[in-house]
Write a protein that holds these residues in place. Structure first.
Motif, PDB file in Angstrom:
ATOM      1  N   SER A  61      52.275  27.911  37.552  1.00 50.91           N
ATOM      2  CA  SER A  61      53.145  27.946  37.606  1.00 50.91           C
ATOM      3  C   SER A  61      53.799  28.430  36.585  1.00 50.91           C
ATOM      4  N   ARG A  62      53.771  28.994  36.231  1.00 55.78           N
ATOM      5  CA  ARG A  62      54.162  29.812  34.819  1.00 55.78           C
ATOM      6  C   ARG A  62      54.440  30.754  34.525  1.00 55.78           C
ATOM      7  N   VAL A  63      53.485  31.580  36.250  1.00 55.42           N
ATOM      8  CA  VAL A  63      53.491  33.345  35.521  1.00 55.42           C
ATOM      9  C   VAL A  63      53.966  33.643  37.228  1.00 55.42           C
ATOM     10  N   THR A  64      54.176  34.847  36.891  1.00 53.26           N
ATOM     11  CA  THR A  64      54.367  35.613  38.261  1.00 53.26           C
ATOM     12  C   THR A  64      53.415  36.851  38.328  1.00 53.26           C
ATOM     13  N   GLU A  65      52.050  37.227  37.651  1.00 57.81           N
ATOM     14  CA  GLU A  65      51.588  37.937  37.785  1.00 57.81           C
ATOM     15  C   GLU A  65      50.198  37.753  38.405  1.00 57.81           C
ATOM     16  N   GLY A  66      49.125  38.432  39.188  1.00 56.00           N
ATOM     17  CA  GLY A  66      48.295  37.899  39.431  1.00 56.00           C
ATOM     18  C   GLY A  66      47.024  37.936  38.981  1.00 56.00           C
TER      19      GLY A  66
END
Length: 538
Positions: A61-66
């Motif tokens: 929930s804290r990141v945007t990277e794959g």
């Protein structure tokens, strides 16, 4: 008698020594089998997955990277799932659900008897606790929540009004307004359900000690080296997972990762260079996988930083860059040129838009109109890790640098460690930055609104672009349940984005992975998050 006793003693000692030597040999074989991925007669079946970079957190929930989602999709589960190779909605931790006629109430019936890895119960209260945690946060802590659900507690545009436990196994979501992609949003990796007892110990502690309900449990994280997860023996889906252990190894260099695959050091590798696809196909010990394309690679232009605050300069950048040479040189025909911020596989794609041609003279004309006839100096940020939409960030940056020099723009290539790169770019510190996006749910909203709307500035909108008309179109499209009308709204928004040019869209790629020939059950998912519960060795 004494001689006989000595002989007997010698015989006993010989037998003991023989047994010890045999045991050592057995141990060596078992150890060797484990090192070889457990594919022989060893005690464990271990998959070693080589990837281009390390995760930045293990709290999805804290990141945007794959790179994080590659791991966490195997540790956590969502209320609803995507299909095996598409983004159709299937049951997950919720076995079924109903939707009210007005589209404002969703009632989910949960699977019973499911436990988190720490032994605590998964139930409706746990779902409520997770959504309460996210809603009480902010864009820096939970960058996706606001992007997908309109805002946090107290925000005027927030979509979710309440999440309530009706009973132990029933949870009810009430929305302030209909949201067409609501179920698809719930299926995204970053909205996986965590153990409330675990995250209550603190957010920073939790992102290094994740606790979900998934087929694998977290074991160990060695930063910039490896993450190890192991079989969840108490997993609620019988017979899964088939592997005992998975080790995710960070190998940033593409050539080194390929060598590790061909030597048998790893069993699966993503970020395979398109140029190496034929080599893998020609090796009987390996197999090539193609991930269904649902991505875009782009050069973002931070519109708050002069001279990129001028539309003419941003348009000039689009005319100056030879995208076809980039595709021919680095994608080996496994990509198509991008003209919109989302791929043609997404409903609502506007194919009527005329792509910016490679036209250096037109670029010079626009620079002159912007008062920059003599060009300017800038920093060009190059990605430090290979990504599905960008196989080699440094080499692509060098082509862009050369193209820009041809129109009088002097670009200095700079880069940072991956987590730092993302953090600094999100804060608007780059003039122009290379980045990309793999769709999370197959919806246009997940590309256009998430990446280019004012609501998501400093979270997923790194260009800081804002436009009143596109903002209105995006919000209207979110609440429009008629698919044809939604598509019309998105097509209009793409026309405006094309004119305003906050990006230079580069390519939509077909990402490649390589695996050992005896690997079975691996199905690459278009989102880039691959569930490994069905993976096995022949």
């Amino acid at each position: 008698m004494r001689k006989g006793k000595l002989w007997s003693l010698a015989l006993v000692m010989l037998l003991v020594l023989s047994t010890a030597l045999a045991a050592c040999g057995s141990d060596d074989k078992e150890e060797g089998a484990e090192k070889d991925g457990g594919k022989a007669s060893g005690k464990e079946k271990t998959l070693v997955f080589g990837r281009g970079g390390d995760s930045t957190s293990l709290d999805p929930s804290r990141v945007t990277e794959g790179e994080t989602f590659k791991v966490t999709v195997n540790l956590f589960e969502t209320l609803v799932n995507f299909g095996e190779q598409d983004t159709t909605i299937k049951p997950g931790l919720a076995k079924d659900w109903t939707t009210s006629d007005d589209g404002l109430t969703y009632t989910f019936n949960l699977e019973e008897g499911v436990k988190f890895h720490d032994g605590t119960d998964f139930n409706a209260d746990a779902v409520v606790a997770n959504f309460a945690r996210w809603a009480a946060g902010d864009a820096e802590m939970f960058p996706y929540y606001s992007s997908m659900f309109g805002g946090f507690d107290g925000d005027e545009d927030a979509v979710i009004e309440s999440v309530m436990a009706e009973d132990e196994n029933t949870v009810v979501f009430t929305l302030k307004r209909p949201q067409a992609p609501f179920l698809k949003n719930l299926a995204m990796s970053m909205f996986a359900i965590s153990s409330p007892e675990a995250f209550a110990k603190g957010d920073d502690e939790y992102e290094r000690n994740p606790v979900g309900t998934g087929p694998f449990k977290f074991v160990e994280w060695k930063p910039n080296d490896s993450i190890t997860i192991e079989k969840n023996a108490d997993y609620w889906q019988e017979g899964l997972p088939k592997l005992d252990k998975v080790v995710f190894r960070a190998i940033p260099d593409n050539a080194a990762r390929l060598n590790a695959l061909t030597s048998g050091e790893i069993d699966l590798a993503d970020g395979i260079n398109p140029a190496d696809g034929a080599k893998i196909e020609g090796d009987s010990k390996l197999q090539l996988f193609e991930r269904p394309s649902m991505n875009v690679g782009y050069l973002g232009l931070t519109v708050t930083r002069p001279p990129f605050d001028k539309k003419e300069v941003r348009q000039a950048m689009n005319y100056a860059i030879d995208k076809q040479t980039i595709i021919d040189s680095f994608f080996e025909g496994r990509a198509e040129s991008a003209k919109n911020p989302m791929p043609s596989s997404i409903s609502g794609y506007n194919d009527e838009i005329e792509e910016y041609a490679y036209d250096p003279e037109k670029a010079k004309e626009l620079l002159k109109a912007a008062g920059l006839e003599d060009g300017f100096e800038m920093e060009l940020w190059a990605m430090p890790v290979p990504r599905p939409y960008m196989p080699d960030g440094t080499k692509v940056a060098e082509v862009i640098q050369s193209n820009l020099a041809d129109v009088g723009i002097k670009a200095k290539i700079v880069s940072y460690e991956w987590a730092t790169y993302l953090d600094k770019a999100s804060k608007g510190e780059a003039d122009a930055f290379m980045l990309g996006w793999t769709g999370d749910n197959g919806d246009a909203d997940n590309f256009l609104y998430v990446l280019l709307d004012e609501d998501n500035i400093a979270s997923n909108n790194y260009t800081y672009f804002k436009n009143d008309e596109t903002h209105k179109l995006f919000l209207e499209a979110q609440t429009e349940v008629d698919e044809d009308k939604r598509n019309e709204l998105y097509m209009k928004a793409q026309e405006i984005l094309h004119e305003e040019a906050p990006w230079v869209p580069l390519a939509h790629s077909t990402p490649l992975l390589g695996g050992a020939a005896d690997l079975t059950g691996f199905v690459p998912h278009p989102t880039g998050s691959d569930l490994l519960s069905n993976v096995d060795f022949k």
